[in-house]
Scaffold this active site. Structure first.
Site, PDB file in Angstrom:
ATOM      1  N   SER A   1       0.826  -1.207   0.000  1.00 15.02           N
ATOM      2  CA  SER A   1       0.000   0.000   0.000  1.00 15.02           C
ATOM      3  C   SER A   1       0.854   1.248   0.000  1.00 15.02           C
ATOM      4  O   SER A   1       1.935   1.274   0.585  1.00 15.02           O
ATOM      5  CB  SER A   1      -0.905   0.025   1.228  1.00 15.02           C
ATOM      6  OG  SER A   1      -1.644   1.233   1.231  1.00 15.02           O
TER       7      SER A   1
ATOM      8  N   LYS B   1      -4.378  -6.688   3.329  1.00 16.53           N
ATOM      9  CA  LYS B   1      -4.396  -5.536   2.406  1.00 16.53           C
ATOM     10  C   LYS B   1      -5.832  -5.237   1.951  1.00 16.53           C
ATOM     11  O   LYS B   1      -6.231  -4.076   1.804  1.00 16.53           O
ATOM     12  CB  LYS B   1      -3.491  -5.808   1.197  1.00 16.53           C
ATOM     13  CG  LYS B   1      -3.540  -4.722   0.110  1.00 16.53           C
ATOM     14  CD  LYS B   1      -3.120  -3.376   0.638  1.00 16.53           C
ATOM     15  CE  LYS B   1      -3.000  -2.247  -0.355  1.00 16.53           C
ATOM     16  NZ  LYS B   1      -3.881  -2.094  -1.449  1.00 16.53           N
TER      17      LYS B   1
ATOM     18  N   HIS C   1      -7.413  -3.368   4.632  1.00 14.99           N
ATOM     19  CA  HIS C   1      -6.870  -1.996   4.569  1.00 14.99           C
ATOM     20  C   HIS C   1      -7.688  -1.182   3.577  1.00 14.99           C
ATOM     21  O   HIS C   1      -8.090  -0.046   3.838  1.00 14.99           O
ATOM     22  CB  HIS C   1      -5.387  -2.052   4.149  1.00 14.99           C
ATOM     23  CG  HIS C   1      -4.823  -0.721   3.729  1.00 14.99           C
ATOM     24  ND1 HIS C   1      -5.093  -0.155   2.500  1.00 14.99           N
ATOM     25  CD2 HIS C   1      -4.036   0.166   4.377  1.00 14.99           C
ATOM     26  CE1 HIS C   1      -4.488   1.012   2.404  1.00 14.99           C
ATOM     27  NE2 HIS C   1      -3.838   1.236   3.536  1.00 14.99           N
ATOM     28  N   ASN C   2      -7.914  -1.764   2.413  1.00 15.27           N
ATOM     29  CA  ASN C   2      -8.646  -1.017   1.387  1.00 15.27           C
ATOM     30  C   ASN C   2     -10.104  -0.798   1.773  1.00 15.27           C
ATOM     31  O   ASN C   2     -10.681   0.245   1.468  1.00 15.27           O
ATOM     32  CB  ASN C   2      -8.552  -1.742   0.037  1.00 15.27           C
ATOM     33  CG  ASN C   2      -7.219  -1.487  -0.637  1.00 15.27           C
ATOM     34  OD1 ASN C   2      -6.220  -1.239   0.029  1.00 15.27           O
ATOM     35  ND2 ASN C   2      -7.192  -1.544  -1.950  1.00 15.27           N
TER      36      ASN C   2
ATOM     37  N   GLU D   1     -10.042   1.979   3.944  1.00 20.42           N
ATOM     38  CA  GLU D   1      -9.747   3.154   3.095  1.00 20.42           C
ATOM     39  C   GLU D   1     -11.036   3.685   2.454  1.00 20.42           C
ATOM     40  O   GLU D   1     -11.296   4.896   2.460  1.00 20.42           O
ATOM     41  CB  GLU D   1      -8.737   2.727   2.028  1.00 20.42           C
ATOM     42  CG  GLU D   1      -8.412   3.731   0.950  1.00 20.42           C
ATOM     43  CD  GLU D   1      -7.495   3.093  -0.115  1.00 20.42           C
ATOM     44  OE1 GLU D   1      -6.403   2.605   0.244  1.00 20.42           O
ATOM     45  OE2 GLU D   1      -7.878   3.068  -1.303  1.00 20.42           O
TER      46      GLU D   1
HETATM   47  C1  6PG Z   1      -3.173   1.485  -1.666  1.00 17.96           C
HETATM   48  C2  6PG Z   1      -4.432   1.697  -2.445  1.00 17.96           C
HETATM   49  C3  6PG Z   1      -4.310   1.045  -3.773  1.00 17.96           C
HETATM   50  C4  6PG Z   1      -5.306   1.540  -4.773  1.00 17.96           C
HETATM   51  C5  6PG Z   1      -6.668   1.030  -4.543  1.00 17.96           C
HETATM   52  C6  6PG Z   1      -7.693   1.966  -5.104  1.00 17.96           C
HETATM   53  O1  6PG Z   1      -3.281   0.951  -0.588  1.00 17.96           O
HETATM   54  O2  6PG Z   1      -2.114   1.864  -2.164  1.00 17.96           O
HETATM   55  O3  6PG Z   1      -5.509   1.168  -1.764  1.00 17.96           O
HETATM   56  O4  6PG Z   1      -4.336  -0.328  -3.558  1.00 17.96           O
HETATM   57  O5  6PG Z   1      -5.316   2.927  -4.788  1.00 17.96           O
HETATM   58  O6  6PG Z   1      -6.752  -0.191  -5.205  1.00 17.96           O
HETATM   59  O7  6PG Z   1      -8.824   1.276  -5.156  1.00 17.96           O
HETATM   60  P1  6PG Z   1     -10.111   1.744  -5.898  1.00 17.96           P
HETATM   61  O8  6PG Z   1      -9.745   2.015  -7.325  1.00 17.96           O
HETATM   62  O9  6PG Z   1     -11.017   0.595  -5.739  1.00 17.96           O
HETATM   63  O10 6PG Z   1     -10.554   2.993  -5.206  1.00 17.96           O
END
Ligand code: 6PG
Length: 532
Positions: A132, A222, A225-226, A229
């Protein structure tokens, strides 16, 4: 000369990770990095653009294998799905037992488990690493969540640990990462926010990488995490919509509010970049940039995976689910076009709406509001909602780890999310502290800091949700966070009635509060109760 590690895929993420590796490996042992891309010219262009990295460019998977010293390590930085499968198949053809294939993409953890089983049949190790931090993180130091065997981790650790982000310890501040400067040798370095490079040797470094379990554990963590996010981003977007709608603040004024918030407990990368986005002016129109972006959010799927997996595990992740749904709703143009016929309070959340509202000359939807009070209430609501999103995410990690036997250390997860990754935040220190104080902590809700914070913020969340509902401003993540909070603290929930309904139409049985056992009422008979 051979290379210590290979990177496959030289898109932006792969290129930056390869440069990061080259910088650290060369400094440590004079070791080199090999790069390979199906588009060989792209890999050659990368090497030409960055002579300082001294890349070895491979022309084929076999050539890559021949350039790597054994046991070989290759990191895949290609798109999740078919491209990853194809790259793995290519490597299995040319690698030997004991070599290691690392998938550094955003793969679905169940795919990682399945791929590992297949690859191991050839005696080759397979490691899924969640990475990430986006493009800048890949170059300057990402947060990395490693899933694989202990032996693979031992081999990978000296390669990956030096390139990971480092969190400062002790002062409770996550490392800033919007500001970064190019040093004279082309290296990107952290900056202190004023452009001055930070000498990392001066701080107590803690590498943001951890071995979180076997097979799919890295990609699982991960994924969560997302999911967090998505929730964090949605909560922040809702706070913006509220400040705009309720106070009529311009995006630039909200940016100032967010900068202020970023000096307190909400300090985080996402708040920091949100202020940057809100303060940006569109060059073509002179309008606030946020007002010229189409309000239809994309998603690559990891948030949805978090929700589906949460459902499979029986873990409530409502705030994350609402964040995913909010993106889907934003993109549902046909559905939304029918919304223009629906009634409700005017809920200006953009410049267009503001203009339309004033042209319609509609009556205000509620009493005048005090600016500072609203800002502070929304701030507390946002912090409370954010805590609840993390509670959900950590609950899912704990449940997933138990289901798959990963023995994941939740404190370690919080520790490696303090820098480098997208959700890095001051608040992660508190989660680390909570798990350090009690490694067996059943939930963040059992920690006194989080209890106190939720108790301090719950009224603000309640007031914010009530105000937004009256004003007709959609705030699905905040509202679901409040319902989740109230659901947890409710001593007797409405689920008793649901059990009664289930028993009525499907003989699904129920438990009683006054004695143990499984019961069924003969609804279509004399309505007497039987114990099963
Ligand atoms: C990270 C981000 C990365 C990416 C996501 C965006 O941790 O660096 O999460 O993995 O930006 O995949 O996801 P979306 O396109 O679904 O918003």
């Amino acid at each position: 000369m051979s290379a210590e590690v290979g990177v496959i895929g030289t898109g932006v993420m792969g290129s930056n990770l390869a440069r990061n590796l080259a910088r650290h490996l060369a400094a440590r042992a004079g070791a080199r990095v090999a790069v390979y891309d199906r588009d060989v010219e792209r890999a050659q262009a990368l090497a030409a653009e960055h002579p300082e990295a001294d890349f070895l460019v491979a022309s084929s998977p076999a050539d890559l294998a021949s350039k790597l010293s054994g046991p070989r390590v290759a990191i895949l930085m290609v798109n999740a799905g078919a491209a990853t499968d194809s790259a793995i198949n290519d490597l299995v053809e040319v690698f030997e037992p004991g070599d290691i294939i690392v998938d550094g993409g955003n793969s679905l953890f169940t795919d990682t488990i399945a791929r590992g089983e297949t690859v191991r049949q050839a005696g080759i190790e397979f490691v899924g690493v969640g990475i990430s931090g986006g493009e800048v993180g890949a170059l300057e130091g990402p947060s990395m969540m490693v899933g694989g065997t202990e032996s693979a981790w031992s081999r990978l650790r000296p390669i990956l640990e030096p390139i990971a982000a480092r969190a400062e310890t002790g002062d409770g501040h996550a490392e800033s990462s919007v500001g970064h400067v190019e040093s004279s040798d082309g290296r990107a370095e952290s900056s202190d926010g004023d452009g001055a490079p930070v000498d990392r040797a001066q701080v107590d470094p803690e590498s943001c990488i951890a071995h979180v379990g076997t097979d799919g554990a890295g990609h699982f963590v991960k994924m969560i995490h997302n999911g967090i996010e998505y929730a964090d981003m949605q909560l922040i977007a809702e706070a913006f919509a509220l400040l705009r709608s309720r106070l009529g603040l311009t995006p630039s004024e909200v940016a100032e509010v967010f900068r202020e918030w970023n000096r307190g407990e909400l300090e985080s990368y996402l708040i920091e970049i949100t202020a940057e986005v809100l303060d940006h002016t569109d060059a073509a129109t002179g309008q606030p940039f946020v007002d010229v972006i189409a309000d239809s959010a994309g998603a690559k799927g990891t948030g949805g995976w978090t929700v589906k997996t949460g459902l499979d595990l029986g873990v409530p992740v409502a705030t994350i689910a609402e964040a995913v749904s909010a993106r889907s709703l934003s993109a549902a143009s046909v559905l939304r076009s029918s919304g223009t016929a629906l009634d409700g309070p005017s809920n200006a959340t953009s410049a267009d709406d503001e203009a339309r509202t004033s042209a319609d000359d509609e009556a205000p939807t509620s009493a005048p509001v005090d600016r500072d009070t609203v800002i502070e209430t929304v701030r507390q609501a946002l912090f409370t909602g954010k805590i609840l999103a993390y509670v959900q995410g950590f609950h899912e990690i704990a449940a997933g780890a138990q289901e798959h036997g990963w023995n994941t250390d939740l404190g370690e997860v919080a520790r490696i999310w303090r820098a480098g990754c997208i959700i890095r935040a001051r608040f992660l220190d508190r989660i680390t502290d909570a798990f350090e104080a009690d490694p067996k902590l059943s939930s963040l809700l059992a920690d006194s800091y989080f209890q106190d914070s939720l108790n301090a913020g719950q009224q603000a969340l309640r007031d914010t949700v009530a105000d937004a509902a009256s004003a007709g401003v959609p705030i699905p993540a905040l509202a679901s966070a409040l319902s989740y909070f109230d659901g947890i603290r409710t001593s007797r929930s409405s689920a008793a009635l649901v059990q009664g309904q289930r028993d009525f139409f499907g003989s699904h049985t129920y438990a009683r509060t006054d004695r143990s056992g499984t019961f069924h009422t003969l609804w279509s008979g004399d309505r007497s109760e039987v114990q099963l």
